[in-house]
Design an enzyme around this catalytic site. Structure first.
Site, PDB file in Angstrom:
ATOM      1  N   LYS A 263      13.459  59.034 -53.268  1.00  0.00           N
ATOM      2  CA  LYS A 263      13.014  59.589 -54.313  1.00  0.00           C
ATOM      3  C   LYS A 263      12.974  58.846 -55.604  1.00  0.00           C
ATOM      4  O   LYS A 263      11.994  58.723 -56.422  1.00  0.00           O
ATOM      5  CB  LYS A 263      13.678  61.161 -54.542  1.00  0.00           C
TER       6      LYS A 263
ATOM      7  N   ARG B  24      16.873  72.220 -57.104  1.00  0.00           N
ATOM      8  CA  ARG B  24      17.439  71.967 -55.628  1.00  0.00           C
ATOM      9  C   ARG B  24      17.948  73.179 -55.119  1.00  0.00           C
ATOM     10  O   ARG B  24      18.527  73.360 -54.161  1.00  0.00           O
ATOM     11  CB  ARG B  24      18.735  71.153 -55.962  1.00  0.00           C
TER      12      ARG B  24
ATOM     13  N   ARG C 239      23.126  51.131 -49.920  1.00  0.00           N
ATOM     14  CA  ARG C 239      22.249  51.230 -50.918  1.00  0.00           C
ATOM     15  C   ARG C 239      23.721  50.608 -52.134  1.00  0.00           C
ATOM     16  O   ARG C 239      24.514  50.980 -52.261  1.00  0.00           O
ATOM     17  CB  ARG C 239      22.102  52.752 -51.589  1.00  0.00           C
TER      18      ARG C 239
ATOM     19  N   ARG D 145      27.375  53.619 -55.520  1.00  0.00           N
ATOM     20  CA  ARG D 145      27.692  55.036 -56.011  1.00  0.00           C
ATOM     21  C   ARG D 145      28.843  55.624 -55.428  1.00  0.00           C
ATOM     22  O   ARG D 145      29.174  55.448 -54.531  1.00  0.00           O
ATOM     23  CB  ARG D 145      26.396  55.753 -55.959  1.00  0.00           C
TER      24      ARG D 145
ATOM     25  N   ARG E  29      26.807  65.686 -48.421  1.00  0.00           N
ATOM     26  CA  ARG E  29      25.370  65.700 -49.174  1.00  0.00           C
ATOM     27  C   ARG E  29      24.405  66.243 -48.237  1.00  0.00           C
ATOM     28  O   ARG E  29      23.401  67.023 -48.914  1.00  0.00           O
ATOM     29  CB  ARG E  29      25.293  64.361 -49.939  1.00  0.00           C
TER      30      ARG E  29
HETATM   31  P1  G5P Z   1      21.040  62.587 -56.815  1.00  0.00           P
HETATM   32  O1  G5P Z   1      21.420  61.400 -57.754  1.00  0.00           O
HETATM   33  O2  G5P Z   1      19.845  63.386 -57.065  1.00  0.00           O
HETATM   34  P2  G5P Z   1      20.165  62.639 -54.075  1.00  0.00           P
HETATM   35  O3  G5P Z   1      21.321  62.887 -53.114  1.00  0.00           O
HETATM   36  O4  G5P Z   1      19.046  63.649 -54.178  1.00  0.00           O
HETATM   37  O5  G5P Z   1      21.012  62.104 -55.280  1.00  0.00           O
HETATM   38  P3  G5P Z   1      19.768  59.820 -53.866  1.00  0.00           P
HETATM   39  O6  G5P Z   1      20.884  59.740 -53.141  1.00  0.00           O
HETATM   40  O7  G5P Z   1      19.425  59.269 -55.278  1.00  0.00           O
HETATM   41  O8  G5P Z   1      19.325  61.384 -53.654  1.00  0.00           O
HETATM   42  P4  G5P Z   1      16.989  58.979 -53.310  1.00  0.00           P
HETATM   43  O9  G5P Z   1      16.725  58.805 -54.913  1.00  0.00           O
HETATM   44  O10 G5P Z   1      16.199  60.013 -52.540  1.00  0.00           O
HETATM   45  O11 G5P Z   1      18.494  59.216 -52.882  1.00  0.00           O
HETATM   46  O12 G5P Z   1      16.776  57.595 -52.619  1.00  0.00           O
HETATM   47  P5  G5P Z   1      16.733  56.014 -53.217  1.00  0.00           P
HETATM   48  O13 G5P Z   1      17.999  55.759 -54.039  1.00  0.00           O
HETATM   49  O14 G5P Z   1      15.280  55.946 -53.816  1.00  0.00           O
HETATM   50  O15 G5P Z   1      16.752  55.216 -51.819  1.00  0.00           O
HETATM   51  C1  G5P Z   1      17.759  55.156 -51.031  1.00  0.00           C
HETATM   52  C2  G5P Z   1      18.078  53.893 -50.256  1.00  0.00           C
HETATM   53  O16 G5P Z   1      17.106  53.691 -49.296  1.00  0.00           O
HETATM   54  C3  G5P Z   1      18.046  52.665 -51.535  1.00  0.00           C
HETATM   55  O17 G5P Z   1      19.001  51.585 -51.042  1.00  0.00           O
HETATM   56  C4  G5P Z   1      16.451  52.096 -51.179  1.00  0.00           C
HETATM   57  O18 G5P Z   1      16.395  50.858 -51.545  1.00  0.00           O
HETATM   58  C5  G5P Z   1      16.319  52.756 -49.791  1.00  0.00           C
HETATM   59  N1  G5P Z   1      14.990  53.015 -49.593  1.00  0.00           N
HETATM   60  C6  G5P Z   1      14.065  53.753 -50.669  1.00  0.00           C
HETATM   61  N2  G5P Z   1      12.763  53.910 -50.159  1.00  0.00           N
HETATM   62  C7  G5P Z   1      12.931  53.328 -49.016  1.00  0.00           C
HETATM   63  C8  G5P Z   1      11.559  53.169 -48.062  1.00  0.00           C
HETATM   64  O19 G5P Z   1      10.772  53.538 -48.410  1.00  0.00           O
HETATM   65  N3  G5P Z   1      12.119  52.405 -46.644  1.00  0.00           N
HETATM   66  C9  G5P Z   1      13.257  51.972 -46.637  1.00  0.00           C
HETATM   67  N4  G5P Z   1      13.278  51.356 -45.421  1.00  0.00           N
HETATM   68  N5  G5P Z   1      14.169  51.766 -47.595  1.00  0.00           N
HETATM   69  C10 G5P Z   1      13.865  52.601 -48.917  1.00  0.00           C
HETATM   70  O20 G5P Z   1      22.142  63.732 -56.875  1.00  0.00           O
HETATM   71  C11 G5P Z   1      23.430  63.158 -56.810  1.00  0.00           C
HETATM   72  C12 G5P Z   1      24.567  64.451 -57.107  1.00  0.00           C
HETATM   73  O21 G5P Z   1      24.202  65.017 -58.168  1.00  0.00           O
HETATM   74  C13 G5P Z   1      24.174  66.288 -58.229  1.00  0.00           C
HETATM   75  C14 G5P Z   1      24.738  66.781 -56.858  1.00  0.00           C
HETATM   76  O22 G5P Z   1      26.245  66.610 -56.920  1.00  0.00           O
HETATM   77  C15 G5P Z   1      24.279  65.696 -56.127  1.00  0.00           C
HETATM   78  O23 G5P Z   1      24.869  65.525 -54.850  1.00  0.00           O
HETATM   79  N6  G5P Z   1      22.884  66.876 -58.623  1.00  0.00           N
HETATM   80  C16 G5P Z   1      22.726  68.224 -58.520  1.00  0.00           C
HETATM   81  N7  G5P Z   1      23.546  69.324 -58.451  1.00  0.00           N
HETATM   82  C17 G5P Z   1      22.970  70.554 -58.623  1.00  0.00           C
HETATM   83  N8  G5P Z   1      21.732  70.616 -59.001  1.00  0.00           N
HETATM   84  C18 G5P Z   1      20.660  69.498 -58.986  1.00  0.00           C
HETATM   85  N9  G5P Z   1      19.533  69.781 -59.229  1.00  0.00           N
HETATM   86  C19 G5P Z   1      21.283  68.009 -58.875  1.00  0.00           C
HETATM   87  N10 G5P Z   1      20.954  67.176 -58.995  1.00  0.00           N
HETATM   88  C20 G5P Z   1      21.666  66.252 -58.528  1.00  0.00           C
HETATM   89 MG    MG Z   2      18.086  59.145 -56.542  1.00  0.00          MG
END
Ligand code: G5P
Ligand code: MG
Length: 221
Positions: free
Chosen positions: A16, A91, A130, A163, A174
Site C-alpha cells: 500500500k 481498518r 523491509r 520498523r 498484525r
Molecule cells: P501501517 O503502517 O498502516 P500496515 O500493516 O497496514 O502498516 P505496512 O506494513 O505499512 O502495512 P504496506 O504499506 O502495505 O505495509 O507495504 P509496503 O511498505 O509498501 O511494502 C512492504 C514491503 O514489500 C516493502 O519492503 C516493499 O519494498 C515490498 N514491496 C512493495 N510492493 C511490492 C511489490 O509489488 N512486489 C514486491 N516483490 N515487493 C513489494 O500500520 C502500522 C500499525 O499502525 C496501527 C496498527 O497498530 C498497525 O499495526 N494502525 C492502525 N490502528 C487502527 N486503525 C488504523 N486505521 C490504523 N492504521 C495503522
Molecule cells: Mg505502509
C-alpha cells in the site's frame, strides 16, 4: 483526476505504501497514511504517543476514536478540491462509517477502494526484509528492491531502519488482526459497489499498471 478520493485496503506488507507514493505523484493526489501519522505521534513522545506505541508495537489496532480523529483532521485540512489516497484507513467497519459520515458532511464520498490481495507466506517474507529510510521514509526491501549502498538511502543518504512491528512475532499478530478486524471491510465495500481487487503479488510496476487501469476507468465512468 486530482480530485479523486481513494482508499488503499490490504493486509500488512501488500504494498500500500509503495503504491501510495507512486499514485500520489502520478495523479496529483495527497497520500495520507494512518500508520505514518501514528508513528509521528509515537516520535513526539507525549502521553498520546505512549498510548499509541503500546498498540502499534504489539501489532494491535489503535482504538477507533484516536485514529479516526487524526485521519479526519488530516483530510479536513486539505482544500476541498484536493483528491487524496488513504493508506491503512479505514481498518474497521466503525472507522469506515466515521469516514463516510465525515465526508458526507461536505457532500463528498469515497470514489473507490483498492483491495491489495496476496498470499500470507509472501507477506511475512516481504515484511521481515523491509527497511525504511529514517529521513525521507522511502521504502526498500533487502530482497526485492535493495538500496545501492548497504544500509543507506539512495535518495537522501540517511540510514535505513527496520520498523518496530516488522519482527516475525509481531507480523503474525498484525496478519491475524487484519483477518479478524479489517478483512470484513472487503464485504462492506463490495456491498457499496466501489471495491476493486488488485493482484498485489506482482512486481511494483505491474501493480501500478493494474491500479492505473482502474483509476483511469473511474475518470471515464
Ligand atoms: P501501517 O503502517 O498502516 P500496515 O500493516 O497496514 O502498516 P505496512 O506494513 O505499512 O502495512 P504496506 O504499506 O502495505 O505495509 O507495504 P509496503 O511498505 O509498501 O511494502 C512492504 C514491503 O514489500 C516493502 O519492503 C516493499 O519494498 C515490498 N514491496 C512493495 N510492493 C511490492 C511489490 O509489488 N512486489 C514486491 N516483490 N515487493 C513489494 O500500520 C502500522 C500499525 O499502525 C496501527 C496498527 O497498530 C498497525 O499495526 N494502525 C492502525 N490502528 C487502527 N486503525 C488504523 N486505521 C490504523 N492504521 C495503522
Ligand atoms: Mg505502509
Amino acid at each position: 483526476m486530482a480530485n479523486l478520493r481513494l482508499v488503499l485496503l490490504g493486509a500488512p506488507g501488500t504494498g500500500k505504501g509503495t503504491q501510495a507514493a507512486r499514485l500520489a505523484k502520478r495523479y496529483d493526489l495527497k497520500p495520507i497514511a494512518s500508520g505514518d501519522a501514528l508513528r509521528a505521534k509515537i516520535e513526539s513522545g507525549n502521553e498520546l504517543g505512549r498510548q499509541v506505541e503500546e498498540f502499534v508495537s504489539a501489532g494491535r489496532l489503535v482504538p477507533d476514536e484516536i485514529v479516526t480523529t487524526i485521519m479526519l483532521e488530516a483530510i479536513n485540512g486539505l482544500p476541498a478540491t484536493q483528491g487524496f489516497l488513504l493508506d491503512g484507513f479505514p481498518r474497521t467497519p466503525a472507522q469506515a462509517d466515521a469516514l463516510a459520515a465525515g465526508l458526507a458532511g461536505d457532500g463528498r464520498r469515497v470514489d473507490a477502494v483498492l483491495s491489495f490481495e496476496m498470499p500470507s507466506d509472501e507477506i511475512i517474507e516481504r515484511l521481515t526484509s523491509r527497511r525504511i529510510c529514517s529521513g525521507c521514509k522511502k521504502i526498500y526491501n533487502l530482497r526485492f528492491c535493495p538500496p545501492r549502498q548497504d544500509g543507506v538511502c539512495d535518495v537522501c543518504g540517511e540510514q535505513l531502519m527496520q520498523r518496530m512491528d516488522d519482527h516475525a512475532d509481531v507480523v503474525a499478530t498484525r496478519l491475524q488482526t487484519y483477518l479478524d478486524l479489517t478483512h470484513p471491510l472487503i464485504e462492506h465495500y463490495l456491498d457499496r459497489g466501489i471495491l476493486h481487487r488488485i493482484n498485489a503479488a506482482a512486481t511494483p510496476d505491474e501493480v501500478e499498471a493494474e491500479l492505473a487501469g482502474i483509476i483511469e476507468g473511474l475518470e471515464r465512468a
